[in-house]
Design a protein around this motif. Structure first.
Motif, PDB file in Angstrom:
ATOM      1  N   PHE A  32      13.528  -3.071 -18.291  1.00 46.06           N
ATOM      2  CA  PHE A  32      12.063  -3.527 -18.465  1.00 46.06           C
ATOM      3  C   PHE A  32      11.263  -3.488 -17.018  1.00 46.06           C
ATOM      4  CE2 PHE A  32       8.411  -5.449 -18.634  1.00 46.06           C
ATOM      5  CZ  PHE A  32       7.125  -4.976 -18.989  1.00 46.06           C
ATOM      6  N   SER A  33      12.231  -4.326 -16.464  1.00 51.13           N
ATOM      7  CA  SER A  33      11.438  -4.638 -14.572  1.00 51.13           C
ATOM      8  C   SER A  33      12.059  -3.686 -13.876  1.00 51.13           C
ATOM      9  CB  SER A  33      12.313  -6.144 -13.977  1.00 51.13           C
ATOM     10  OG  SER A  33      13.828  -5.463 -14.357  1.00 51.13           O
ATOM     11  N   MET A  34      13.468  -2.863 -13.811  1.00 49.13           N
ATOM     12  CA  MET A  34      12.871  -2.165 -13.071  1.00 49.13           C
ATOM     13  C   MET A  34      11.503  -1.121 -12.855  1.00 49.13           C
ATOM     14  SD  MET A  34      15.334  -1.978 -11.546  1.00 49.13           S
ATOM     15  CE  MET A  34      16.141  -0.206 -10.613  1.00 49.13           C
ATOM     16  N   PHE A  35      11.347  -0.198 -14.356  1.00 49.63           N
ATOM     17  CA  PHE A  35      10.191   0.214 -14.866  1.00 49.63           C
ATOM     18  C   PHE A  35       8.909   0.042 -14.156  1.00 49.63           C
ATOM     19  CE2 PHE A  35       6.276   0.905 -17.234  1.00 49.63           C
ATOM     20  CZ  PHE A  35       6.720   2.803 -17.146  1.00 49.63           C
ATOM     21  N   VAL A  36       8.864  -1.491 -13.950  1.00 47.94           N
ATOM     22  CA  VAL A  36       7.696  -2.452 -13.650  1.00 47.94           C
ATOM     23  C   VAL A  36       7.794  -2.204 -11.918  1.00 47.94           C
ATOM     24  CG1 VAL A  36       6.257  -4.906 -13.978  1.00 47.94           C
ATOM     25  CG2 VAL A  36       7.563  -3.706 -15.692  1.00 47.94           C
ATOM     26  N   LEU A  37       8.932  -2.373 -11.202  1.00 47.14           N
ATOM     27  CA  LEU A  37       8.604  -2.478 -10.629  1.00 47.14           C
ATOM     28  C   LEU A  37       8.830  -0.769  -9.965  1.00 47.14           C
ATOM     29  CD1 LEU A  37       9.433  -3.884  -7.433  1.00 47.14           C
ATOM     30  CD2 LEU A  37      12.315  -3.141  -7.815  1.00 47.14           C
ATOM     31  N   ALA A  38       9.332   0.378 -10.253  1.00 49.75           N
ATOM     32  CA  ALA A  38       8.933   1.228 -10.144  1.00 49.75           C
ATOM     33  C   ALA A  38       7.193   1.960  -9.754  1.00 49.75           C
ATOM     34  CB  ALA A  38       9.358   2.473 -11.023  1.00 49.75           C
ATOM     35  N   VAL A  39       6.657   1.034 -11.632  1.00 42.52           N
ATOM     36  CA  VAL A  39       4.983   1.454 -11.287  1.00 42.52           C
ATOM     37  C   VAL A  39       4.426   0.808 -10.050  1.00 42.52           C
ATOM     38  CG1 VAL A  39       2.765   0.675 -12.342  1.00 42.52           C
ATOM     39  CG2 VAL A  39       4.915   1.475 -13.483  1.00 42.52           C
ATOM     40  N   VAL A  40       4.432  -0.243  -9.987  1.00 39.07           N
ATOM     41  CA  VAL A  40       4.088  -0.831  -8.542  1.00 39.07           C
ATOM     42  C   VAL A  40       4.069  -0.287  -7.295  1.00 39.07           C
ATOM     43  CG1 VAL A  40       4.228  -3.325  -7.189  1.00 39.07           C
ATOM     44  CG2 VAL A  40       4.070  -3.534 -10.417  1.00 39.07           C
ATOM     45  N   ILE A  41       5.801  -0.116  -6.927  1.00 42.19           N
ATOM     46  CA  ILE A  41       5.868   0.718  -6.173  1.00 42.19           C
ATOM     47  C   ILE A  41       5.091   1.674  -6.169  1.00 42.19           C
ATOM     48  CG2 ILE A  41       7.978   1.694  -4.262  1.00 42.19           C
ATOM     49  CD1 ILE A  41       9.917  -0.413  -5.171  1.00 42.19           C
ATOM     50  N   THR A  42       4.990   3.209  -6.420  1.00 44.26           N
ATOM     51  CA  THR A  42       4.027   4.377  -6.545  1.00 44.26           C
ATOM     52  C   THR A  42       2.424   3.881  -6.769  1.00 44.26           C
ATOM     53  OG1 THR A  42       5.760   4.999  -8.067  1.00 44.26           O
ATOM     54  CG2 THR A  42       3.772   5.963  -8.209  1.00 44.26           C
ATOM     55  N   LEU A  43       1.920   2.940  -7.453  1.00 43.14           N
ATOM     56  CA  LEU A  43       0.906   2.546  -7.029  1.00 43.14           C
ATOM     57  C   LEU A  43       0.275   1.697  -6.232  1.00 43.14           C
ATOM     58  CD1 LEU A  43      -0.382   0.794  -9.792  1.00 43.14           C
ATOM     59  CD2 LEU A  43      -0.500   2.666  -9.147  1.00 43.14           C
ATOM     60  N   CYS A  44       1.539   1.284  -4.756  1.00 43.89           N
ATOM     61  CA  CYS A  44       0.941   0.679  -3.492  1.00 43.89           C
ATOM     62  C   CYS A  44       1.681   1.994  -2.549  1.00 43.89           C
ATOM     63  CB  CYS A  44       2.375   0.089  -3.140  1.00 43.89           C
ATOM     64  SG  CYS A  44       1.900  -1.652  -3.880  1.00 43.89           S
ATOM     65  N   CYS A  45       1.943   3.459  -3.356  1.00 44.76           N
ATOM     66  CA  CYS A  45       2.169   3.839  -1.774  1.00 44.76           C
ATOM     67  C   CYS A  45       0.839   5.596  -2.026  1.00 44.76           C
ATOM     68  CB  CYS A  45       3.577   5.238  -2.046  1.00 44.76           C
ATOM     69  SG  CYS A  45       5.162   3.605  -1.720  1.00 44.76           S
ATOM     70  N   ILE A  46       0.265   5.363  -3.321  1.00 42.67           N
ATOM     71  CA  ILE A  46      -0.437   6.633  -3.529  1.00 42.67           C
ATOM     72  C   ILE A  46      -1.795   5.611  -2.670  1.00 42.67           C
ATOM     73  CG2 ILE A  46      -1.663   6.665  -5.753  1.00 42.67           C
ATOM     74  CD1 ILE A  46       0.915   7.763  -7.232  1.00 42.67           C
ATOM     75  N   PHE A  47      -1.974   4.397  -2.943  1.00 38.63           N
ATOM     76  CA  PHE A  47      -3.558   3.370  -3.222  1.00 38.63           C
ATOM     77  C   PHE A  47      -3.140   2.770  -1.384  1.00 38.63           C
ATOM     78  CE2 PHE A  47      -4.087   3.388  -7.356  1.00 38.63           C
ATOM     79  CZ  PHE A  47      -4.797   4.539  -7.620  1.00 38.63           C
ATOM     80  N   LYS A  48      -2.071   3.243  -0.510  1.00 35.40           N
ATOM     81  CA  LYS A  48      -1.889   2.356   0.597  1.00 35.40           C
ATOM     82  C   LYS A  48      -2.472   1.032   0.435  1.00 35.40           C
ATOM     83  CE  LYS A  48      -1.685   6.838   2.781  1.00 35.40           C
ATOM     84  NZ  LYS A  48      -0.317   7.052   4.115  1.00 35.40           N
ATOM     85  N   CYS A  49      -2.631   0.310  -0.337  1.00 32.05           N
ATOM     86  CA  CYS A  49      -2.703  -1.076  -0.473  1.00 32.05           C
ATOM     87  C   CYS A  49      -1.392  -2.356   0.170  1.00 32.05           C
ATOM     88  CB  CYS A  49      -2.782  -1.691  -1.942  1.00 32.05           C
ATOM     89  SG  CYS A  49      -1.682  -1.949  -3.225  1.00 32.05           S
ATOM     90  N   ARG A  50      -2.615  -3.402   1.073  1.00 35.54           N
ATOM     91  CA  ARG A  50      -1.249  -4.022   2.022  1.00 35.54           C
ATOM     92  C   ARG A  50      -2.113  -5.308   2.143  1.00 35.54           C
ATOM     93  NH1 ARG A  50       1.634   0.059   1.220  1.00 35.54           N
ATOM     94  NH2 ARG A  50       1.831   1.101   2.005  1.00 35.54           N
ATOM     95  N   ILE A  51      -1.630  -5.998   2.048  1.00 36.00           N
ATOM     96  CA  ILE A  51      -1.701  -7.360   1.913  1.00 36.00           C
ATOM     97  C   ILE A  51      -1.500  -7.932   2.780  1.00 36.00           C
ATOM     98  CG2 ILE A  51      -2.247  -9.235   1.102  1.00 36.00           C
ATOM     99  CD1 ILE A  51      -0.724  -8.314  -1.693  1.00 36.00           C
ATOM    100  N   PRO A  52      -2.543  -7.907   4.313  1.00 32.62           N
ATOM    101  CA  PRO A  52      -3.108  -8.596   5.032  1.00 32.62           C
ATOM    102  C   PRO A  52      -2.504 -10.051   5.004  1.00 32.62           C
ATOM    103  CG  PRO A  52      -4.937  -8.105   4.962  1.00 32.62           C
ATOM    104  CD  PRO A  52      -4.583  -8.155   3.777  1.00 32.62           C
ATOM    105  N   ARG A  53      -1.695 -10.856   6.056  1.00 28.29           N
ATOM    106  CA  ARG A  53      -0.804 -11.866   6.265  1.00 28.29           C
ATOM    107  C   ARG A  53      -1.951 -12.998   6.880  1.00 28.29           C
ATOM    108  NH1 ARG A  53       5.095 -10.626   7.517  1.00 28.29           N
ATOM    109  NH2 ARG A  53       5.141  -8.562   6.260  1.00 28.29           N
ATOM    110  N   THR A  54      -1.767 -12.576   7.471  1.00 26.91           N
ATOM    111  CA  THR A  54      -3.278 -13.988   8.824  1.00 26.91           C
ATOM    112  C   THR A  54      -4.315 -13.711   8.849  1.00 26.91           C
ATOM    113  OG1 THR A  54      -2.766 -12.916  10.730  1.00 26.91           O
ATOM    114  CG2 THR A  54      -0.932 -14.934   9.536  1.00 26.91           C
ATOM    115  N   LYS A  55      -5.385 -14.159   8.974  1.00 24.81           N
ATOM    116  CA  LYS A  55      -6.749 -14.620   9.280  1.00 24.81           C
ATOM    117  C   LYS A  55      -7.365 -13.753  10.862  1.00 24.81           C
ATOM    118  CE  LYS A  55     -10.675 -16.991   9.950  1.00 24.81           C
ATOM    119  NZ  LYS A  55     -11.981 -18.050   9.803  1.00 24.81           N
TER     120      LYS A  55
END
Length: 133
Positions: A32-55
């Motif tokens: 289950f955790s591998m499946f969730v991790l694969a979905v998160v990685i796939t979504l991040c690659c498709i939508f190129k969502c990056r969380i900026p670290r600093t102001k």
């Protein structure tokens, strides 16, 4: 009243407890955790969502986007190249713009290529700055 045996307690749930299809609890959690991790990685690659670290990084990205928009707007206002090369009030002539070699050849039509090189060297040496001693 006859003494009766107390009801049997269920087995405690451990990591070795078989959950379903013969898989143990730790195997089910891992799958289950591998499946969730694969979905998160796939979504991040498709939508190129990056969380900026600093102001500072957020502000730098905002400035970069604003500069890109301003540059794109500036490019839309630039006239085409043929309009940039035309001189107002002149007739369109193909020989209006001469190359450096054409200019040198028109100055010295009877000289050899070696003398043309010497003339160009003389011109370049006269343009150099005089040395102060």
């Amino acid at each position: 009243l006859l003494p009766t045996l107390p009801p049997k307690k269920p087995d405690p749930v451990t990591s070795e407890t078989v959950v379903f299809w013969g898989l143990r609890l730790w195997q089910v959690i891992g799958i289950f955790s591998m499946f969730v991790l694969a979905v998160v990685i796939t979504l991040c690659c498709i939508f190129k969502c990056r969380i900026p670290r600093t102001k500072k990084e957020i502000e730098a990205r905002h400035a970069q986007r604003q500069a890109a928009k301003e540059y794109a707007n500036t490019l839309e206002t630039v006239p085409p190249l043929n309009e940039l090369t035309e001189v107002p009030g002149s007739t369109p002539d193909a020989s209006a713009v001469q190359t450096v070699s054409e200019q040198v050849q028109t100055q010295n039509p009877n000289s050899s290529p070696l003398s043309v090189a010497r003339v160009s060297e003389d011109h370049s040496s006269s343009l150099s700055l005089p040395e102060s001693g």
